[in-house]
Structure formats: structure tokens, C-alpha cells
Design a protein around this motif. Structure first.
Motif, PDB file in Angstrom:
ATOM      1  N   LYS A   1      -4.799 -17.093  10.708  1.00 47.25           N
ATOM      2  CA  LYS A   1      -4.648 -15.676  11.090  1.00 47.25           C
ATOM      3  C   LYS A   1      -5.942 -14.908  10.786  1.00 47.25           C
ATOM      4  O   LYS A   1      -6.402 -14.079  11.578  1.00 47.25           O
TER       5      LYS A   1
ATOM      6  N   LYS B   1      -8.717 -13.184  13.520  1.00 46.79           N
ATOM      7  CA  LYS B   1      -9.190 -11.786  13.515  1.00 46.79           C
ATOM      8  C   LYS B   1     -10.710 -11.707  13.491  1.00 46.79           C
ATOM      9  O   LYS B   1     -11.287 -10.631  13.329  1.00 46.79           O
TER      10      LYS B   1
ATOM     11  N   PHE C   1      -7.814 -12.271   1.533  1.00 50.85           N
ATOM     12  CA  PHE C   1      -6.789 -11.565   2.302  1.00 50.85           C
ATOM     13  C   PHE C   1      -5.615 -12.470   2.664  1.00 50.85           C
ATOM     14  O   PHE C   1      -4.507 -11.991   2.936  1.00 50.85           O
TER      15      PHE C   1
ATOM     16  N   ALA D   1      -3.659  -1.560  -4.025  1.00 48.06           N
ATOM     17  CA  ALA D   1      -2.843  -1.980  -5.167  1.00 48.06           C
ATOM     18  C   ALA D   1      -1.643  -2.810  -4.688  1.00 48.06           C
ATOM     19  O   ALA D   1      -1.019  -2.460  -3.691  1.00 48.06           O
TER      20      ALA D   1
ATOM     21  N   GLN E   1       4.219  -4.306  -5.197  1.00 43.39           N
ATOM     22  CA  GLN E   1       5.328  -4.825  -6.010  1.00 43.39           C
ATOM     23  C   GLN E   1       5.059  -4.681  -7.507  1.00 43.39           C
ATOM     24  O   GLN E   1       5.975  -4.679  -8.318  1.00 43.39           O
TER      25      GLN E   1
ATOM     26  N   PHE F   1     -12.683   0.090 -12.476  1.00 41.34           N
ATOM     27  CA  PHE F   1     -13.495   1.311 -12.316  1.00 41.34           C
ATOM     28  C   PHE F   1     -14.299   1.594 -13.587  1.00 41.34           C
ATOM     29  O   PHE F   1     -15.465   1.952 -13.529  1.00 41.34           O
TER      30      PHE F   1
ATOM     31  N   GLN G   1      -7.890   3.660  13.097  1.00 42.01           N
ATOM     32  CA  GLN G   1      -8.547   3.141  11.877  1.00 42.01           C
ATOM     33  C   GLN G   1     -10.058   3.269  11.993  1.00 42.01           C
ATOM     34  O   GLN G   1     -10.746   3.667  11.071  1.00 42.01           O
TER      35      GLN G   1
HETATM   36  C1  HXC Z   1       1.338  -5.914  -1.411  1.00 39.74           C
HETATM   37  C2  HXC Z   1       0.428  -6.183   0.683  1.00 39.74           C
HETATM   38  C3  HXC Z   1      -0.304  -4.994   0.536  1.00 39.74           C
HETATM   39  C4  HXC Z   1      -0.158  -4.272  -0.678  1.00 39.74           C
HETATM   40  C5  HXC Z   1      -0.771  -5.828   2.457  1.00 39.74           C
HETATM   41  N1  HXC Z   1       0.130  -6.662   1.886  1.00 39.74           N
HETATM   42  N2  HXC Z   1      -1.024  -4.804   1.658  1.00 39.74           N
HETATM   43  N3  HXC Z   1       1.246  -6.636  -0.287  1.00 39.74           N
HETATM   44  N4  HXC Z   1       0.671  -4.784  -1.617  1.00 39.74           N
HETATM   45  N5  HXC Z   1      -0.826  -3.152  -0.921  1.00 39.74           N
HETATM   46  C6  HXC Z   1       0.654  -7.906   2.436  1.00 39.74           C
HETATM   47  C7  HXC Z   1       1.576  -7.701   3.633  1.00 39.74           C
HETATM   48  O1  HXC Z   1       2.874  -7.408   3.203  1.00 39.74           O
HETATM   49  C8  HXC Z   1       1.457  -9.041   4.310  1.00 39.74           C
HETATM   50  O2  HXC Z   1       2.251  -9.968   3.577  1.00 39.74           O
HETATM   51  C9  HXC Z   1       0.023  -9.441   4.062  1.00 39.74           C
HETATM   52  O3  HXC Z   1      -0.415  -8.671   2.952  1.00 39.74           O
HETATM   53  C10 HXC Z   1      -0.882  -9.145   5.240  1.00 39.74           C
HETATM   54  O4  HXC Z   1      -0.687  -7.788   5.616  1.00 39.74           O
HETATM   55  P1  HXC Z   1      -0.467  -7.343   7.137  1.00 39.74           P
HETATM   56  O5  HXC Z   1       0.089  -5.979   7.081  1.00 39.74           O
HETATM   57  O6  HXC Z   1       0.300  -8.398   7.868  1.00 39.74           O
HETATM   58  O7  HXC Z   1      -1.962  -7.344   7.675  1.00 39.74           O
HETATM   59  P2  HXC Z   1      -2.648  -6.351   8.700  1.00 39.74           P
HETATM   60  O8  HXC Z   1      -1.765  -6.138   9.881  1.00 39.74           O
HETATM   61  O9  HXC Z   1      -4.026  -6.897   8.920  1.00 39.74           O
HETATM   62  O10 HXC Z   1      -2.765  -4.949   7.925  1.00 39.74           O
HETATM   63  C11 HXC Z   1      -3.545  -4.839   6.774  1.00 39.74           C
HETATM   64  C12 HXC Z   1      -3.329  -3.485   6.087  1.00 39.74           C
HETATM   65  C13 HXC Z   1      -1.804  -3.221   5.885  1.00 39.74           C
HETATM   66  C14 HXC Z   1      -3.929  -2.369   6.979  1.00 39.74           C
HETATM   67  C15 HXC Z   1      -4.097  -3.504   4.771  1.00 39.74           C
HETATM   68  O11 HXC Z   1      -1.239  -4.384   5.274  1.00 39.74           O
HETATM   69  C16 HXC Z   1      -1.526  -2.057   5.026  1.00 39.74           C
HETATM   70  O12 HXC Z   1      -1.560  -0.913   5.507  1.00 39.74           O
HETATM   71  N6  HXC Z   1      -1.255  -2.308   3.739  1.00 39.74           N
HETATM   72  C17 HXC Z   1      -0.930  -1.223   2.796  1.00 39.74           C
HETATM   73  C18 HXC Z   1      -2.148  -0.428   2.486  1.00 39.74           C
HETATM   74  C19 HXC Z   1      -1.907   0.634   1.468  1.00 39.74           C
HETATM   75  O13 HXC Z   1      -1.185   1.622   1.704  1.00 39.74           O
HETATM   76  N7  HXC Z   1      -2.432   0.463   0.276  1.00 39.74           N
HETATM   77  C20 HXC Z   1      -2.338   1.450  -0.771  1.00 39.74           C
HETATM   78  C21 HXC Z   1      -1.630   0.839  -1.922  1.00 39.74           C
HETATM   79  S1  HXC Z   1      -1.530   2.051  -3.165  1.00 39.74           S
HETATM   80  P3  HXC Z   1       2.997 -11.195   4.287  1.00 39.74           P
HETATM   81  O14 HXC Z   1       3.777 -11.810   3.185  1.00 39.74           O
HETATM   82  O15 HXC Z   1       3.835 -10.606   5.377  1.00 39.74           O
HETATM   83  O16 HXC Z   1       1.895 -12.065   4.809  1.00 39.74           O
HETATM   84  C22 HXC Z   1      -3.063   2.079  -3.890  1.00 39.74           C
HETATM   85  C23 HXC Z   1      -3.227   3.163  -4.907  1.00 39.74           C
HETATM   86  C24 HXC Z   1      -4.340   2.869  -5.856  1.00 39.74           C
HETATM   87  O17 HXC Z   1      -3.907   1.309  -3.607  1.00 39.74           O
HETATM   88  C25 HXC Z   1      -5.073   4.130  -6.216  1.00 39.74           C
HETATM   89  C26 HXC Z   1      -6.134   3.880  -7.237  1.00 39.74           C
HETATM   90  C27 HXC Z   1      -7.133   5.019  -7.273  1.00 39.74           C
END
Ligand code: HXC
Length: 517
Positions: free
Chosen positions: A29, A33, A96, A134, A137, A150, A211
Motif C-alpha cells: 500500500k 502511494k 507508516f 498521536a 488509542q 519536544f 490537503q
Molecule cells: C492511531 C492511526 C492514526 C492515529 C492513522 N492511523 N492515524 N492509528 N492513531 N493517529 C491508522 C489508521 O487507523 C490505519 O490503520 C492506518 O493508520 C493507516 O491510516 P489510513 O487512514 O488508512 O491512511 P491514509 O488514508 O493514508 O490517511 C492518513 C492520515 C489519516 C491522513 C494520517 O489516517 C488521518 O487523518 N489520521 C488521523 C490524523 C490525526 O487527526 N492525528 C491527530 C492525532 S491527535 P489500519 O489498521 O486500518 O491500517 C495529536 C495531538 C498531539 O496528534 C498534539 C501534540 C502537540
């Protein structure tokens, strides 16, 4: 099989498992990409066979949301050390294929371990970022992990070079560690950086944005200035790291590597004697000047697409790495504004932190006036560049090519900001302001009272022009050390740099300064 051999086989199997990261499907996958895996990227970055991996068997400890069934050897990051052109570097590459490279508590520990080792050994840290932020879960433990990283970024700042390469979506927490490092390199088409993604943007402020438009490589390299480089693709981004490394030292106590110079140091460039147009308001291309004076015409530009009215980047002069800052008369007449000041200040501070001498080429008509600039705090932004130059203790060689007026004259590494060697070309105009403006301020009353106000202004303008539009007023007071023939610029700058090799200046002891942020 003996029990020892069985154990060895177990190790081999575990290693093979770890090397698969999130598994073959996820790797496919990633490839589909147009992206490489973490290990493939490390292989591109480091000298062949030099990588030593650490913490291959680390596993996350989360049991929320069925996470105990989703355990991967090494978790979502590959860490270790290796060499670039034989020099030690520490590296982490987010994987990733493992849960989207999302940051777990244990992943953070792995990253912190290599950062701590890099600090102990005085070697650069290179982060290859490809992470969904982050690990949701894990909740607060993942956030704590970010904070640990950081804090280390902050402590390492100015001690060891920290380079961030963005090779995928970087959302939430995963943008702030790169933002705390020295250099961000993004790759067009595959990397994104934003605090909140398009979906959240839509929900909160109702704005529709892709994006790419929100945080793509081109956006951050040209509009926000967050990224210093927008590489053509992932491989190119990694090549840029290797190139950059050749210009910078291992840490703040060392010098950048010297390279053998086969370009004659006394090479004269006759073209420079004629590059300045007779008409003051006509531009010329500063890149031609830079190319003419540096070793073999090689210039490694930083922040190329952002605030193009100032040019910054690395080159070598007589084999020694230098940081070049130059106003670009071809863009906005080389004026200083909010963005060019910010860009310049950041570069000056990087060079100063890492013992890279500064060569400044000046052709600046002043600061850009107007409400847009004032509302965006041109006062504070201009002060950043002023502060950075004044604070810098590395060798500073300045050449004024043409205009150097007013506040911008001071800011661009003038003598009183501890410029070590300040040269000017014979056509330099070092003055408090442009002639027309000066005549209008000084002779407004006389002009008004005269039958021909325009003629009065013209006459006074010519007088001002004659008196101040030359380098000799400044040279008379020693503010300019010498007026040089343009074609000899390479030789004179190299001579100055040679002289300055043993320069020692220290700033007063303090906790830290308070640069106008
Ligand atoms: C746990 C995650 C994850 C996350 C992605 N995955 N982001 N698991 N925590 N933050 C997992 C998905 O469930 C998926 O698992 C696998 O990674 C691949 O993700 P996809 O969504 O299938 O990939 P893609 O379509 O390429 O999209 C990538 C992505 C999207 C744009 C990054 O996954 C996404 O929007 N993720 C969340 C981003 C986000 O909101 N992060 C903020 C977290 S809070 P499987 O098992 O299905 O393969 C944060 C706060 C910190 O970071 C602040 C500190 C200052």
C-alpha cells in the motif's frame, strides 16, 4: 538442531518479522502511494552498510481498543545510527505501515533514545517523518511521548543540527517536533503538514480545502515558510539531506568540513565590473554575483521559494563552508519586509549557532512601507534580522554592491553591528534614504515658496545624490574598510575569511537573550 542454534534461528526470525513492519500488504500500500518504507528510506540516506539498528524488539504496551492484538516488533519507528560521507549521524524513520506511523509511548522512547545518544556523541539527528500523529488509542501516554521529544528538540537546538524530512501526512503532534528543528524538507505530492486536517477545518470554520492547499510542500515552501525545501519526491528529499550535511558541522563546537578547492581563489570576474546597470532603478540578478564569487559557482540555496527578495544558502569559498545572504534586486527591488527579514534572521542564527561564517551581499533600498507590513509587525520582524546579525559572533564579511539606505543599511550586517570586514563596490550608495525622498523632506518649504517647486526638488536631489550616493562618505569614517573593484570580490572575500579564521568574540553571559519573536 542444538538449543543454541534454535535460539539463533529465533533471533533471525524475529528480525525478519521486525523488518516487515506492518506486513507485506501494508508495504504494498505504501509503495502504491509512491512512498518508500522506513527502512528503504534509511538505506537511501546513509552510506551503504553503515546502518546499525536499535530497539528492533520494542513493542507498545497499550491494551485499549483491542490493541493487544495489534503488536508489531519495533513498533512504528525504525531507529539507529550510521554515517553520511563517513560522518556519524543518528536517525529515526517513522514506519507508516505500522498503524499509520502514529506515535505511541514506546515509539517516543525509541526516538528519545537516539536523540539522547546524538547529544552525548555530538552528532546530528535526522528524522524521517511519516505519521498520523498521536496514537489515538493510547491517549495521554502518546501526548506525553510527544512532549518528551519536544523537550529534547529544544535542548538540542543550537547544539547539534536537527534535520526533519517530511515524507507523508504529518498531522497534529507530528508537526511540532519538525517545527522545533533546524531544517524542514518536504516532498511534493506525498507530504503534508497541518495542525488540523481538512475535515476539522471544514467542521470548525466551514472552509473547504484540500490537503495539498492546506499544507502541501509547495504551500509551506513558498507561502508559510515552514519548510526550507520542497523536494521533487521522497528520494530527492533524502538527497537534499546528504547535500546539506556536507556544508554543516557535527555540532556547535566543531567547524563544517573543509573541501579541497580547485577553483583559483584569485579568479577575477570581469563581468562583475559591468553587472550594475547605469540606471539605479534597473535590477540585475544577484544569483549571477553569487555564482561568480563562490567556489565552482556552486550554491546550495535554502528557502528558495519563500520571500525571494532575499537569497540565503550555503556555498564554499576556498573550500570553507559559508552562509550567503543577499538582497535580490530582481524581486521587489530587494526590499526588506516581514518575510524576508524572518527568513534572513533564521538563517543568520543557524550559521552563527554552527560556526559557519556569513558573507552578506547588500543591495537594499529600505524596508517595504504600508499598512500590510506594519500590521504584520514589520517592526518586530525587521528587528529579528537586526538582532540576529548583532548577536552573531562568527566571521562576518559584508560587500555593498549598490544601494544601502537607512535602517536596512544598518540591518544588513553594517560595521557597527560588529561586521568584521565591510567592503563596498565603487558604485555603492550608502545613505540615510533615497535622494528624492530626502530632498522632499528637507526642502518642502522652499519648494512650496518657489515658482517652480519641481525644479527646487530636482536641484536638491542632485546635490544629495552627489554628496551621498557613493561609498566614500562611509569609507571616510571607517564604516567601510575598503572600496574594491567588483571583479576582485571573490579574492577579497576569501582573504577576509582567511584573516578571520582565529576570530574570538563572546557575548556577555546571560540566561538567554530576548529576540523579538
Ligand atoms: C492511531 C492511526 C492514526 C492515529 C492513522 N492511523 N492515524 N492509528 N492513531 N493517529 C491508522 C489508521 O487507523 C490505519 O490503520 C492506518 O493508520 C493507516 O491510516 P489510513 O487512514 O488508512 O491512511 P491514509 O488514508 O493514508 O490517511 C492518513 C492520515 C489519516 C491522513 C494520517 O489516517 C488521518 O487523518 N489520521 C488521523 C490524523 C490525526 O487527526 N492525528 C491527530 C492525532 S491527535 P489500519 O489498521 O486500518 O491500517 C495529536 C495531538 C498531539 O496528534 C498534539 C501534540 C502537540
Amino acid at each position: 538442531m542444538s538449543s543454541q542454534l534454535e535460539k539463533i534461528q529465533e533471533l533471525i526470525d524475529k528480525r525478519a518479522q521486525a523488518r516487515l513492519g506492518g506486513g507485506e500488504k501494508a508495504i504494498q500500500k505504501q509503495h502504491d502511494k509512491g512512498k518508500y518504507t522506513a527502512r528503504e528510506r534509511i538505506a537511501q540516506l546513509l552510506d551503504e552498510g553503515s546502518f546499525e539498528e536499535l530497539d528492533m524488539f520494542v513493542e507498545h504496551r497499550c491494551t485499549n481498543f483491542g490493541m493487544e492484538k495489534k503488536v508489531f516488533e519495533g513498533d512504528g519507528v525504525v531507529t539507529g545510527y550510521g554515517t553520511i560521507d563517513g560522518r556519524l549521524v543518528y536517525v529515526f524513520a517513522q514506519d507508516f505501515t505500522v498503524l499509520g506511523g502514529s506515535l505511541s509511548e514506546t515509539m517516543a522512547k525509541k526516538i528519545c533514545k537516539v536523540m539522547d545518544m546524538a547529544m552525548k556523541m555530538g552528532a546530528p539527528v535526522i528524522g524521517l517523518n511519516d505519521s498520523g500523529g498521536a496514537r489515538i488509542q493510547e491517549g495521554i501516554n502518546a501526548l506525553g511521548g510527544y512532549a518528551e521529544i519536544f523537550q529534547r528538540n529544544i535542548m538540542a537546538s543550537g547544539v547539534i543540527p536537527q534535520i526533519s524530512v517530511i515524507l507523508g501526512p504529518c498531522a497534529g503532534g507530528s508537526v511540532y517536533s519538525p517545527a522545533l528543528t533546524d531544517v524542514i524538507i518536504m516532498a511534493k505530492g506525498i507530504s503534508y503538514m497541518f495542525l488540523t486536517g481538512p475535515k476539522v477545518v471544514k467542521t470548525v470554520i466551514g472552509e473547504d480545502v484540500t490537503q495539498e492547499a492546506l499544507g502541501g510542500a509547495e504551500v509551506h515552501a513558498s507561502k508559510s515558510g515552514v519548510a526550507q525545501f520542497a523536494a521533487e519526491d521522497g528520494e530527492h528529499a533524502i538527497k537534499l539531506v546528504r547535500q546539506l550535511m556536507s556544508y554543516i558541522p557535527q555540532n556547535n563546537m566543531e567547524e563544517a568540513p573543509m573541501v579541497e578547492c580547485n577553483d583559483p581563489i584569485d579568479r577575477q570576474e570581469d563581468m562583475l565590473n559591468e553587472i550594475i546597470p547605469d540606471n539605479d532603478n534597473k535590477p540585475y540578478d544577484m544569483y549571477e554575483v553569487i555564482g561568480a564569487i563562490v567556489d565552482n559557482g556552486e550554491f546550495f540555496e535554502v528557502h528558495r521559494d519563500f520571500a525571494k527578495n532575499i537569497i540565503v544558502g550555503f556555498a564554499r569559498m576556498n573550500g570553507q563552508s559559508v552562509g550567503i545572504l543577499a538582497n535580490q534586486p530582481k524581486v521587489l527591488a530587494g526590499v526588506l519586509d516581514c518575510n524576508s527579514s524572518r527568513k534572513g534572521a533564521r538563517f543568520v542564527r543557524f550559521c552563527d549557532a554552527f560556526n559557519i561564517p556569513l558573507v552578506t551581499l547588500v543591495d537594499v533600498p529600505g524596508f517595504l512601507p504600508g499598512t500590510q507590513q506594519e500590521y504584520n509587525a514589520v517592526i518586530l520582524n525587521g528587528a529579528k534580522l537586526l538582532y540576529a546579525y548583532g548577536e552573531a559572533t562568527v566571521p562576518k564579511v559584508t560587500v555593498t554592491l549598490r544601494k544601502s539606505y537607512g535602517g536596512s543599511h544598518i540591518v544588513m550586517s553594517c560595521k557597527q553591528l560588529r561586521g568584521d570586514m565591510n567592503y563596498a563596490w565603487p558604485g555603492a550608495e550608502i545613505a540615510v534614504m533615497g535622494a528624492e525622498g530626502a530632498a522632499e523632506v528637507l526642502y518642502a518649504k522652499e519648494a512650496k515658496a518657489s515658482a517652480d517647486p519641481k525644479a527646487v526638488i530636482k536641484e536638491k536631489e542632485a546635490e544629495y545624490h552627489k554628496l551621498f550616493y557613493n561609498p566614500y562618505q562611509a569609507a571616510k569614517y571607517g564604516y567601510i574598510d575598503d572600496v574594491i573593484e567588483p571583479r576582485n570580490t571573490r579574492f577579497r572575500v576569501i582573504r577576509a575569511l582567511q584573516q578571520l579564521q582565529t576570530k574570538k568574540v563572546t557575548n556577555p553571559a546571560k540566561k538567554h537573550g530576548n529576540i523579538p519573536l
